[in-house]
Design an enzyme around this catalytic site. Structure first.
Site, PDB file in Angstrom:
ATOM      1  CD  GLN A   1      -2.865  -1.142   2.127  1.00 49.19           C
ATOM      2  OE1 GLN A   1      -3.030  -0.329   3.226  1.00 49.19           O
ATOM      3  NE2 GLN A   1      -3.815  -2.118   2.259  1.00 49.19           N
ATOM      4  N   GLY A   2       0.245   2.475  -0.393  1.00 51.02           N
ATOM      5  CA  GLY A   2       1.064   3.539  -0.518  1.00 51.02           C
ATOM      6  C   GLY A   2       1.911   3.850  -1.774  1.00 51.02           C
TER       7      GLY A   2
ATOM      8  N   GLY B   1      -2.574  -0.106  -5.728  1.00 51.23           N
ATOM      9  CA  GLY B   1      -4.021  -0.208  -5.367  1.00 51.23           C
ATOM     10  C   GLY B   1      -4.685   0.537  -6.596  1.00 51.23           C
TER      11      GLY B   1
ATOM     12  CG  ASN C   1     -12.698   2.180   4.776  1.00 48.01           C
ATOM     13  OD1 ASN C   1     -11.745   2.782   5.089  1.00 48.01           O
ATOM     14  ND2 ASN C   1     -12.764   1.010   4.552  1.00 48.01           N
TER      15      ASN C   1
ATOM     16  NE  ARG D   1      -8.719  10.217   2.367  1.00 49.84           N
ATOM     17  CZ  ARG D   1      -9.241  10.090   3.623  1.00 49.84           C
ATOM     18  NH1 ARG D   1     -10.129  10.439   4.095  1.00 49.84           N
ATOM     19  NH2 ARG D   1      -8.206   9.174   4.268  1.00 49.84           N
TER      20      ARG D   1
ATOM     21  CE1 TYR E   1     -12.697   0.405  -4.320  1.00 54.87           C
ATOM     22  CE2 TYR E   1     -13.331   0.682  -2.062  1.00 54.87           C
ATOM     23  CZ  TYR E   1     -12.795  -0.111  -3.057  1.00 54.87           C
ATOM     24  OH  TYR E   1     -12.328  -1.345  -2.642  1.00 54.87           O
TER      25      TYR E   1
END
Length: 158
Positions: free
Chosen positions: A89-90, A94, A122, A127, A129
């Site tokens: 992640q990051g 993703g 969440n 943000r 999606y």
């Protein structure tokens, strides 16, 4: 990440354990089922024809998605699970994987909408999606109380 193309591969007996080993960050764990739980649901809940796939960067699995519960009358399909391993992640993986998932779904299903549900609290998922073309439908999934978000495939440039 250069040189390692991301691909989508079915989850099978060969890669199942590696996919199960993928986990989200502990702050996200309460928002999504584990991959083991998703694969178990796929095996048990056959009426929705769930299909599971792993995202690979080169030879290494980096994420997971589960697709199914297609409604041919209303022309939608669920992207029921989507996750990227916490160690990946990051890095923009993703976003790349979600865009690939949307394209992949459109080649596999003749639908106007791709839908998913997410926990109301969440904010990071909202943000993520929204940045990738999904919108809050204003509907709530009666099964789990989550907000239903939708990606409209027909008014997107191809």
């Amino acid at each position: 990440m250069k040189g390692n193309e991301i691909t989508i591969q079915p989850v099978d007996a060969v890669n199942r354990e590696a996919v199960i080993a993928l986990t989200v960050d502990e702050n996200q764990a309460r928002f999504i089922e584990t991959n083991a739980e998703s694969l178990q649901e796929m095996a048990e809940d056959t009426k929705y024809n769930w299909q599971s796939f792993a995202f690979y960067e080169g030879e290494r699995p980096v994420g997971f998605m589960m697709i199914g519960a297609e409604n041919q009358t209303e022309r939608y399909v669920w992207l029921d699970r989507f996750m990227i391993d916490q160690n990946e992640q990051g890095k923009g993986i993703g976003t790349k994987c979600l865009r690939m998932a949307v394209e992949f779904i459109q080649t596999q299903y003749d639908v106007d909408d791709i839908i998913l549900s997410l926990h109301q609290e969440n904010e990071a998922a909202k943000r993520f999606y929204a940045k990738n073309g999904f919108v809050d439908s204003g509907l709530i999934d009666e099964w789990n109380g989550e907000a239903i978000w939708v990606y409209h495939t027909k008014n997107r440039p191809s």
